[in-house]
Design a protein around this motif. Structure first.
Motif, PDB file in Angstrom:
ATOM      1  N   GLU A 278       0.818  -1.214   0.000  1.00 54.99           N
ATOM      2  CA  GLU A 278       0.000   0.000   0.000  1.00 54.99           C
ATOM      3  C   GLU A 278       0.859   1.273   0.000  1.00 54.99           C
ATOM      4  OE1 GLU A 278      -0.283  -2.511   2.040  1.00 54.99           O
ATOM      5  OE2 GLU A 278      -2.288  -3.360   1.807  1.00 54.99           O
ATOM      6  N   ARG A 336      -7.476   1.197   3.793  1.00 55.20           N
ATOM      7  CA  ARG A 336      -8.653   0.778   3.022  1.00 55.20           C
ATOM      8  C   ARG A 336      -8.838   1.657   1.788  1.00 55.20           C
ATOM      9  NH1 ARG A 336     -10.477  -0.445   8.364  1.00 55.20           N
ATOM     10  NH2 ARG A 336     -11.212   1.696   8.658  1.00 55.20           N
ATOM     11  N   ARG A 339      -6.326   0.553  -0.822  1.00 58.48           N
ATOM     12  CA  ARG A 339      -6.693  -0.737  -1.434  1.00 58.48           C
ATOM     13  C   ARG A 339      -7.845  -0.592  -2.386  1.00 58.48           C
ATOM     14  NH1 ARG A 339      -5.957  -3.523   4.513  1.00 58.48           N
ATOM     15  NH2 ARG A 339      -3.686  -3.738   4.378  1.00 58.48           N
ATOM     16  N   GLU A 342      -6.565   0.918  -5.616  1.00 59.06           N
ATOM     17  CA  GLU A 342      -5.809  -0.026  -6.425  1.00 59.06           C
ATOM     18  C   GLU A 342      -6.701  -1.061  -7.100  1.00 59.06           C
ATOM     19  OE1 GLU A 342      -3.106  -1.692  -3.640  1.00 59.06           O
ATOM     20  OE2 GLU A 342      -1.826   0.090  -3.508  1.00 59.06           O
TER      21      GLU A 342
END
Length: 343
Positions: A278, A336, A339, A342
């Motif tokens: 991350e 979060r 993510r 991504e």
């Protein structure tokens, strides 16, 4: 200019550099350096007092770093008879193949679980602790960087030099003095292998105050590096944050105290907590981060990390200890969001 590997071991020398610059250059430890711990001298009244203080602080560090110096003891906790017997057996086995002094290593392993005091002679402890601390960081040698406070009188300077000579000779450690001048012909000054620009320009010449004996100074203490992959055992805030994160499924993938190199020729950076996928770094700032040199260095590190795509989340250690829910919530929200972005 010598390399770190060329600085003497078994001697007392004075470094020709600002102690803050030295500390920054040694975090993370250069590949060619010995393991380095920092002792904050406080004007002890006798050589015996200084020796006892240094041994007490090195002992605390070694016990806090357990089991880094005793492979196979991971997960063995608590003072039960079975656990004590297990770590003593591991210690004697390790001593038989490494050259450690078996009785010292076995006693230290037992005391790491029980908290009991040592019954061994100071000379034995000095040599054993130096070797154990070097082992903890995968190094063959140890140097003690002694930060000399301002305001020492002639008698206190004599005690400091004599006590440092005792540690260097009995423990076979390098003892490197930095800070206030000593004006002692017995201690030679040597060149220090610092990077060309160890501090940002704004921090050059700025120094964090070292306590002066006779004031409301803190007790003598030793600072030491973290072991990669673990919260720093000397940091209550790192240990508390790890305990909080270990209960959160979303916190998986974290790694403590990793070394990151922004480019092939760049100076490496040690980060407190890293989520590599991350590209998230979490830094926990103690009061020392308010000192001019470290504050400027932190800003420089943040820029280098951000240019490489990392976000840097900084939290004061006081906030970690008093408002853990907010710290954990903010870290979780950032991870979060990354993510989701991504995909």
């Amino acid at each position: 200019m010598p390399s770190w590997a060329e600085l003497p071991i078994g001697q007392v020398v004075r470094l020709d550099a600002d102690p803050d610059a030295v500390a920054l250059a040694l975090d993370p430890l250069p590949d060619d350096a010995p393991a380095v711990v920092t002792y904050f001298a406080a004007g002890e009244r006798s050589v015996a007092d200084l020796a006892a203080s240094v041994l007490r602080e090195l002992d605390k560090a070694a016990i806090a770093l357990f089991p880094a110096w005793l492979p196979g003891a991971e997960g063995i906790e608590g003072p039960s008879g079975v656990n004590v017997a297990a770590v003593q057996a591991l210690a004697l086995r390790r001593a038989s193949v490494t050259g450690h002094f078996g009785p010292f290593l076995a006693e230290l392993a037992r005391r790491a679980l029980t908290g009991a005091p040592s019954a061994l002679a100071p000379e034995v402890r000095a040599a054993g602790l130096v070797r154990v601390l070097a082992d903890s960081f995968g190094r063959a040698r140890l140097a003690v960087l002694v930060r000399v406070p301002d305001g020492l009188g002639a008698a206190a300077r004599e005690v400091l030099v004599a006590g440092c000579e005792w540690l260097a000779h009995r423990g076979r450690a390098g003892v490197w003095l930095a800070g206030a001048p000593l004006h002692d012909d017995r201690v030679r000054t040597i060149a220090t292998p610092l990077p060309a620009n160890p501090l940002p320009a704004a921090a050059v010449g700025a120094r964090e105050a070292v306590p002066v004996p006779g004031t409301a100074d803190r007790a003598p203490a030793v600072a030491y590096p973290p072991v990669a992959g673990r919260p720093h055992p000397g940091s209550a805030s790192e240990r508390a944050l790890e305990a909080a994160l270990s209960a959160r499924a979303w916190a998986g993938g974290r790694a403590w105290n990793q070394t990151y190199r922004p480019g092939p020729l760049a100076v490496p950076i040690r980060v407190d907590l890293l989520w590599e996928r991350e590209r998230c770094v979490v830094e926990i700032n103690g009061p020392d981060h308010r000192a001019p040199a470290k504050f400027a260095a932190d800003r420089q590190r943040d820029v280098l990390l951000q240019l490489d795509g990392y976000a840097v989340l900084r939290f004061p250690d006081a906030q970690v200890m008093t408002d853990m829910d907010t710290v954990v919530r903010q870290i979780g929200q950032f991870l979060r969001n990354r993510r989701r972005a991504e995909g």
